[in-house]
Write a protein that holds these residues in place. Structure first.
Motif, short mmCIF file in Angstrom:
data_model
loop_
_atom_site.label_atom_id
_atom_site.label_comp_id
_atom_site.label_asym_id
_atom_site.label_seq_id
_atom_site.Cartn_x
_atom_site.Cartn_y
_atom_site.Cartn_z
N UNK A 85 -7.27 -1.18 -11.19
CA UNK A 85 -8.05 -1.03 -10.00
C UNK A 85 -9.25 -2.02 -10.25
N UNK A 86 -9.36 -2.53 -11.46
CA UNK A 86 -10.41 -3.59 -11.82
C UNK A 86 -10.11 -4.95 -11.64
N UNK A 87 -8.90 -5.28 -11.50
CA UNK A 87 -8.19 -6.63 -11.17
C UNK A 87 -9.02 -7.35 -10.32
N UNK A 88 -9.38 -7.06 -9.01
CA UNK A 88 -10.23 -7.87 -8.08
C UNK A 88 -11.73 -8.20 -8.91
N UNK A 89 -12.11 -7.37 -9.70
CA UNK A 89 -13.41 -7.58 -10.36
C UNK A 89 -13.17 -8.46 -11.38
N UNK A 90 -12.18 -8.41 -12.37
CA UNK A 90 -11.71 -9.05 -13.44
C UNK A 90 -11.49 -10.64 -13.32
N UNK A 91 -10.34 -10.61 -12.39
CA UNK A 91 -10.06 -11.97 -11.98
C UNK A 91 -10.55 -12.45 -10.49
N UNK A 92 -10.48 -13.93 -10.39
CA UNK A 92 -10.91 -14.53 -9.40
C UNK A 92 -9.68 -14.45 -7.86
N UNK A 93 -10.08 -13.48 -7.19
CA UNK A 93 -9.20 -13.03 -5.92
C UNK A 93 -7.48 -13.12 -6.44
N UNK A 94 -7.11 -12.21 -7.08
CA UNK A 94 -5.75 -12.31 -7.71
C UNK A 94 -4.73 -11.64 -6.50
N UNK A 95 -3.40 -11.96 -6.66
CA UNK A 95 -2.64 -11.58 -5.93
C UNK A 95 -1.78 -10.58 -7.03
N UNK A 96 -1.58 -9.46 -6.55
CA UNK A 96 -1.14 -8.32 -7.56
C UNK A 96 0.26 -7.64 -7.21
N UNK A 97 1.09 -7.71 -8.19
CA UNK A 97 2.45 -7.00 -8.24
C UNK A 97 2.09 -5.55 -8.49
N UNK A 98 2.63 -4.75 -7.40
CA UNK A 98 2.37 -3.35 -7.27
C UNK A 98 3.52 -2.48 -6.69
N UNK A 99 3.74 -1.34 -7.39
CA UNK A 99 5.07 -0.55 -6.49
C UNK A 99 4.71 -0.34 -5.07
N UNK A 100 5.89 -0.47 -4.40
CA UNK A 100 5.73 -0.42 -2.94
C UNK A 100 4.96 0.57 -2.32
N UNK A 101 5.34 1.84 -3.25
CA UNK A 101 4.33 3.12 -2.59
C UNK A 101 3.10 2.87 -2.18
N UNK A 102 2.42 2.40 -3.07
CA UNK A 102 0.98 1.71 -2.92
C UNK A 102 0.72 1.17 -1.52
N UNK A 103 1.40 0.57 -0.97
CA UNK A 103 1.34 -0.19 0.33
C UNK A 103 1.31 0.96 1.50
N UNK A 104 1.91 2.35 1.26
CA UNK A 104 1.95 3.34 2.00
C UNK A 104 0.83 4.21 2.05
N UNK A 105 -0.10 4.11 1.38
CA UNK A 105 -1.14 4.85 1.14
C UNK A 105 -2.13 4.82 2.51
N UNK A 106 -2.26 6.03 3.10
CA UNK A 106 -3.08 6.08 4.14
C UNK A 106 -4.27 5.21 4.01
N UNK A 107 -4.45 4.23 5.10
CA UNK A 107 -5.52 3.32 5.30
C UNK A 107 -5.75 2.30 4.07
N UNK A 108 -5.56 2.74 2.96
CA UNK A 108 -5.72 1.63 1.80
C UNK A 108 -4.76 0.82 1.71
N UNK A 109 -3.26 1.43 2.26
CA UNK A 109 -2.37 0.61 1.93
C UNK A 109 -2.24 -0.55 2.75
N UNK A 110 -2.93 -0.34 4.03
CA UNK A 110 -2.98 -1.74 5.07
C UNK A 110 -4.08 -2.60 4.46
#
Length: 235
Positions: free
Chosen positions: A91-116
Motif C-alpha cells: 500500500x505504501x508504494x505510491x508514497x515511497x516511490x515517485x509514481x510507480x507502476x506496480x506488478x500486482x496479482x490480477x485479482x486486485x484489479x477486480x476489487x469493487x471500485x478500487x480495481x478500476x
C-alpha cells in the motif's frame, strides 16, 4: 529493528488503526466514480496516492511506528525489487516511490471500485500459471509504463513471507528482467514483526535501498544479488 511487546495499549492502537484504515478506504472508494468521472486517469492517480498517504499517516500517527529510509530512492525507468513481509509496503508504494507502476496479482484489479482506479493508476496485472500469452501482455504493459519515466515496483518473492526467511525468487522475475532490460534497485524492508496481521506492534520500520544492479546479467547472478540484497534486514 526496535519492537515493543504487545500490551493493552498496542492492542487498542491496532483496533483504532484498523477501524481508521478500513472505514477511510470504504469512504474514499465511494468517491472513485466521481474522481474518475471528472478527472479520468488524473483523478484515479490522485485518489490512489491519497489512499496510500492516508495509510502511511495512520501507521505513523496512530500506531506510533517510525519509518526510516536508508539509501537513495530511485526514480525513472528502473526495476525496484522489494522484500514483502506485510500489506504495508504494498500500500505504501505510491508514497515511497515517485509514481510507480506496480506488478500486482490480477485479482486486485477486480476489487469493487478500487480495481478500476488501480488499473488507471498503472498496475501491471500478474496472472500466475497463465502461459506465454499472459507473460507477453505483462511485458508489453510494463514497457509502456516504463516509457512514461516511471519505476516498476515488483515483489520478486511473489507473496508475503515471514520475517527472517529467504525463499527463492519467483521464476518470472528473471524473465521480466531479461525481456524488459532495466537495471534493478533492490529494497530490504523489515515490516513483518511489526505490521503483519491484525495486531500491530510499535517500533521502527526500515527501508534499505541497495546499490543499482545493471541490466543484462545472467539469471543466476541477478537472482543471487537481488535475493541477498532484499534480505539485508533479516536480523
Amino acid at each position: 529493528m526496535n519492537t515493543s511487546p504487545l500490551g493493552i495499549g498496542y492492542a487498542l492502537r491496532s483496533i483504532a488503526f484498523n477501524l481508521f484504515f478500513y472505514i477511510c478506504s470504504i469512504l474514499m472508494g465511494l468517491t472513485i466514480p466521481f474522481f474518475i468521472g471528472f478527472g479520468g486517469r488524473d483523478g484515479a492517480i490522485w485518489i490512489c496516492t491519497r489512499w496510500s498517504n492516508m495509510h502511511r499517516w495512520g501507521v505513523v500517527h496512530i500506531l506510533g511506528i517510525r519509518i526510516v529510509i536508508e539509501g537513495e530512492v530511485p526514480s525513472g525507468p528502473v526495476f525496484v525489487a522489494l522484500k514483502h513481509e506485510s500489506m504495508f509496503e504494498a500500500i505504501d508504494l505510491p508514497t515511497l516511490l515517485p509514481f510507480p507502476a506496480v506488478f500486482a496479482k490480477v485479482e486486485l484489479l477486480r476489487v469493487f471500485l478500487w480495481g478500476r482506479a488501480a488499473a488507471l493508476y498503472g498496475l501491471v496485472p500478474v496472472e500466475r500459471d497463465q502461459g506465454a500469452k499472459a507473460l507477453r501482455a505483462m511485458v508489453s504493459a510494463a514497457r509502456n509504463l516504463s516509457q512514461q519515466n516511471r519505476p516498476l515496483a515488483i515483489f520478486p518473492e511473489g507473496t508475503r513471507v515471514r520475517h527472517g526467511t529467504r525463499p527463492a525468487l519467483q521464476a518470472g522475475f528473471a524473465g521480466l528482467y531479461k525481456m524488459i532490460g532495466l537495471p534493478v534497485v533492490p529494497v530490504a524492508v523489515n515490516t513483518g514483526p511489526l505490521l503483519h496481521g491484525f495486531w500491530k506492534r510499535r517500533g521502527t520500520v526500515t527501508y534499505r535501498f541497495g546499490e543499482v544492479i545493471p541490466a543484462g546479467l545472467p539469471r543466476e547472478e541477478i537472482e543471487a544479488r537481488v535475493r541477498d540484497a532484499i534480505n539485508a534486514l533479516n536480523d
